[in-house]
Design a protein around this motif. Sequence first.
Motif, PDB file in Angstrom:
ATOM      1  N   SER A 155     -15.758   5.167 -38.186  1.00 28.72           N
ATOM      2  CA  SER A 155     -15.036   3.901 -37.997  1.00 28.72           C
ATOM      3  C   SER A 155     -14.767   3.634 -36.522  1.00 28.72           C
ATOM      4  O   SER A 155     -14.822   2.488 -36.075  1.00 28.72           O
ATOM      5  CB  SER A 155     -13.721   3.910 -38.784  1.00 28.72           C
ATOM      6  N   SER A 163     -12.819  -3.922 -42.218  1.00 23.25           N
ATOM      7  CA  SER A 163     -11.879  -2.909 -42.706  1.00 23.25           C
ATOM      8  C   SER A 163     -12.424  -2.335 -44.003  1.00 23.25           C
ATOM      9  O   SER A 163     -12.964  -3.065 -44.842  1.00 23.25           O
ATOM     10  CB  SER A 163     -10.502  -3.525 -42.985  1.00 23.25           C
ATOM     11  N   SER A 182     -11.604  -0.764 -38.924  1.00 24.13           N
ATOM     12  CA  SER A 182     -10.309  -0.183 -39.261  1.00 24.13           C
ATOM     13  C   SER A 182     -10.405   0.436 -40.660  1.00 24.13           C
ATOM     14  O   SER A 182     -11.215   0.006 -41.487  1.00 24.13           O
ATOM     15  CB  SER A 182      -9.200  -1.234 -39.218  1.00 24.13           C
TER      16      SER A 182
END
Length: 316
Positions: free
Chosen positions: A85, A61, A91
């Motif tokens: 992404s 992330s 994420s």
Amino acid sequence: MANIIDIAKRAGVSVSTVSRVLNNHPYVSESKRKAVQDVIDELDYTPNRLAVNLIRKVTRSIGVVMPYNNNQAFDQLLHGVLNRSVEYEYSVMVLPTKYDPQIELSYLNMLKNKQLDGIVITSRSNTWETIIPYTKYGTIVACEFTDHHEIGCAYVDRYASFLDTFQLLKDKGHSQVAFTTARGEESTSTSLIIKAYKKIFGDLPAGYHISDCHSIDDGLRVAQQLLNMEVRPTAVYANGDEVATGFYQYARSIQLKVPDDLAIIGQENQPVGIGLGLSTVDHKLVKVGEQAFDLVIENSQNKVKIPYHIIVRQSI
């Protein structure tokens, strides 16, 4: 609530085998993997992702620090990050600050607390001296140039683009040129555009620079102010195609011809500007966002310059 010890007992395997299954480790036999997965499904077990991430030392992330989420420039940067992404199965957490330094620091602490692998800063409110200590906790990448070796950056040479745009207007015969910006001189970008203006035109006339412009409504408001001055500008460089559209609409409403009476150029090649035939400076911000993402996942401190493009249409 079940835990991995319960799963191990019920599946007849070791705790380490359950851990390997949860982490997709390749060295687990298919029979044991199936036994563990069957128990996981039976107990409806969900692992604590934060704990798993702490063990793996990776979250997959990244955070994107941006002052606003309804601004065409920042939206394009975010678009670029999201493009990458999806491709790399990361994420993305959007971290809006409204240019509040304390909020920005709270997001940097998410990096310190291992909630994110890295952060892309699209625009900042803190000094680099405040931000740099957080690079020991994860990769920080800027969407502006910085010569600090701890910070990677994907950037456009804004000063060169400002110089080229003002020179283009001057070559078109304009000497009375106004411009708009999103922020005041606390912004590096605003300081650079003022510097470029003075290099091309000399002194900046009073009232020819107006900040706090973001939307079509802002363009309408500022156009009414500028175009009713005693010595009104003959050309406007707007800090976005939406702002430029406001100028276009107001100019037409008072029977000014574009570009004969007023030349208009915006930024970022937005659909509204394309539809109206507005000239624009495309800073390729989607590409900047994509490159910033790449630098984060590569843990890179490289400095990558993205070329801009001035698109001349019928408005100048």
